[in-house]
Design an enzyme around this catalytic site. Structure first.
Site, PDB file in Angstrom:
ATOM      1  N   CYS A 129       0.763  -1.121   0.094  1.00 53.09           N
ATOM      2  CA  CYS A 129      -0.052  -0.210   0.051  1.00 53.09           C
ATOM      3  C   CYS A 129       0.739   1.121  -0.221  1.00 53.09           C
ATOM      4  CB  CYS A 129      -1.096  -0.050   1.010  1.00 53.09           C
ATOM      5  SG  CYS A 129      -2.453   1.139   0.831  1.00 53.09           S
ATOM      6  N   LYS A 173     -10.965   8.451  -0.993  1.00 55.44           N
ATOM      7  CA  LYS A 173     -10.416   7.410  -0.658  1.00 55.44           C
ATOM      8  C   LYS A 173     -11.069   6.108  -1.191  1.00 55.44           C
ATOM      9  CE  LYS A 173      -9.205   5.186   3.658  1.00 55.44           C
ATOM     10  NZ  LYS A 173      -9.596   4.994   5.114  1.00 55.44           N
ATOM     11  N   SER A 189      -7.588   0.286   1.091  1.00 55.94           N
ATOM     12  CA  SER A 189      -8.097   1.327   1.877  1.00 55.94           C
ATOM     13  C   SER A 189      -6.874   2.329   1.680  1.00 55.94           C
ATOM     14  CB  SER A 189      -8.142   0.751   3.312  1.00 55.94           C
ATOM     15  OG  SER A 189      -8.316   1.831   4.004  1.00 55.94           O
ATOM     16  N   HIS A 192      -4.302  -4.576   0.688  1.00 56.80           N
ATOM     17  CA  HIS A 192      -4.282  -4.948   1.967  1.00 56.80           C
ATOM     18  C   HIS A 192      -4.761  -6.367   2.201  1.00 56.80           C
ATOM     19  CE1 HIS A 192      -2.613  -1.494   4.008  1.00 56.80           C
ATOM     20  NE2 HIS A 192      -3.797  -0.520   3.493  1.00 56.80           N
ATOM     21  N   GLU A 223      -3.574  -8.457   4.042  1.00 51.86           N
ATOM     22  CA  GLU A 223      -3.053  -8.773   5.437  1.00 51.86           C
ATOM     23  C   GLU A 223      -4.442  -8.471   6.144  1.00 51.86           C
ATOM     24  OE1 GLU A 223      -1.952  -4.391   5.411  1.00 51.86           O
ATOM     25  OE2 GLU A 223      -1.993  -6.187   3.955  1.00 51.86           O
ATOM     26  N   ARG A 260     -14.599   4.321  12.718  1.00 52.11           N
ATOM     27  CA  ARG A 260     -13.815   5.118  13.263  1.00 52.11           C
ATOM     28  C   ARG A 260     -14.098   6.719  12.621  1.00 52.11           C
ATOM     29  NH1 ARG A 260      -8.023   4.475  11.254  1.00 52.11           N
ATOM     30  NH2 ARG A 260      -9.074   5.310   9.363  1.00 52.11           N
TER      31      ARG A 260
END
Length: 309
Positions: free
Chosen positions: A142, A163, A192, A235, A237, A249
């Site tokens: 990323c 985003k 992300s 991502h 992972e 969040r």
């Protein structure tokens, strides 16, 4: 692959509870096998969570991996106890004369920060140039991809208007490439990021080979021909709930985030999502370890044969 970690690292019990094979240093020292030495430069704020995610993906193959954790930001962390950092992380000065089979550079939440304003930007430069002589193969994830493209290829920072968040379909471009061996023709992976990775830009300004891409995400997986550098812009992972945590969040902070694409059941953030990319992530890391690290690294790491200019 049993990963070899310090006996006291919190990830040991966390991953064992998931039936992940973790070998402590005490047990590993009794086996007459040279483990692969993999250095993880963890740039994420929540370091313990990120450790768990990457160690999970590094754990599923028959060889030992000796994991060493690296930090380059010496500022006091607000998200990770200083005791944990002092006990389990090494500074660059501690390892700069060592050689490694592999290096993983994680992402970082710096998508809207200019490179010159990144507090540890000079240290990133130093590590990437050091790796040319001291690491067999480096995997960038990323934000680290964006940083490496700038440092190693001179590509300016590319930023999206909004985003990119969600789980997207990707297509294989080279089905016989070693890094994508065993991949489905199309596969899901989470993203992300604000960083943008147009495939055309990478083809025009580098000699990197793109192995997988998506119309929505751009280039996803690419690498150098000598296998010394590998890049993944998403991502793989991530845990099942990581995107959910990021969304809630930002929502609670009043940022009005878009609901992650193709993630929540019925696009309802109140429903618990399920991971649809786990097998892809495991296979990607297994292929990198096997074909880009194990198959080309020297048995004696003192005999490194760097090929990067």
């Amino acid at each position: 692959m049993p990963i070899r970690v310090p006996d006291e690292l919190p990830a040991v019990n966390f991953l064992r509870n998931e039936n992940v094979f973790v070998m402590t240093s005490t047990r590993a020292s009794t086996q007459m096998i040279r483990p692969l030495k993999v250095l993880v430069l963890n740039l994420m704020p929540k370091k313990i969570e990120t450790e768990n995610q990457f160690l999970r993906l590094l754990s599923n193959s028959p060889l030992q991996i000796d994991i060493q954790l690296l930090r380059i930001d010496t500022r006091e962390s607000r998200n990770t106890p200083s005791e944990h950092l002092n006990n389990f992380y090494r500074n660059f000065e501690d390892i700069q004369h060592d050689n490694y089979d592999g290096l993983i550079v994680t992402g970082a939440p710096l998508g809207l920060v200019d490179f010159c304003d990144v507090a540890y930007w000079p240290q990133i430069h130093k590590v990437l140039h050091w790796a040319k002589e001291h690491v067999t193969s480096t995997l960038f994830v990323c934000w680290a991809v964006q940083a490496a493209l700038n440092i190693l290829y001179g590509i300016p920072k590319q930023t999206r208007d909004s985003k990119l968040s969600g789980v997207f379909d990707h297509q294989i471009l080279h089905p016989h490439a070693l890094l994508t061996r065993g991949f489905d023709d199309t596969f899901l992976a989470p993203h992300s990021r604000y960083a943008d990775f147009p495939a055309g830009l990478i083809r025009d300004y580098t000699d990197l080979e793109i192995f997988a891409e998506s119309e929505q995400t751009g280039a996803y997986l690419f690498a150098s021909k000598d296998k010394r550098l590998a890049f993944v812009t998403g991502h793989p992972e991530y845990d099942a709930l990581t995107l959910s945590g990021e969304y809630h969040r930002d929502y609670e902070a009043g940022l009005n985030p878009e609901i992650p694409f193709n993630y929540f059941p019925q696009d309802n953030p109140q429903l618990e999502p399920r991971a649809s990319w786990r097998s892809h992530g495991n296979l990607l890391f297994s292929n990198w370890l096997n074909y880009y690290v194990y198959q080309i690294t020297p048995f004696d790491l003192r005999h490194m044969n760097p090929t990067l200019d």
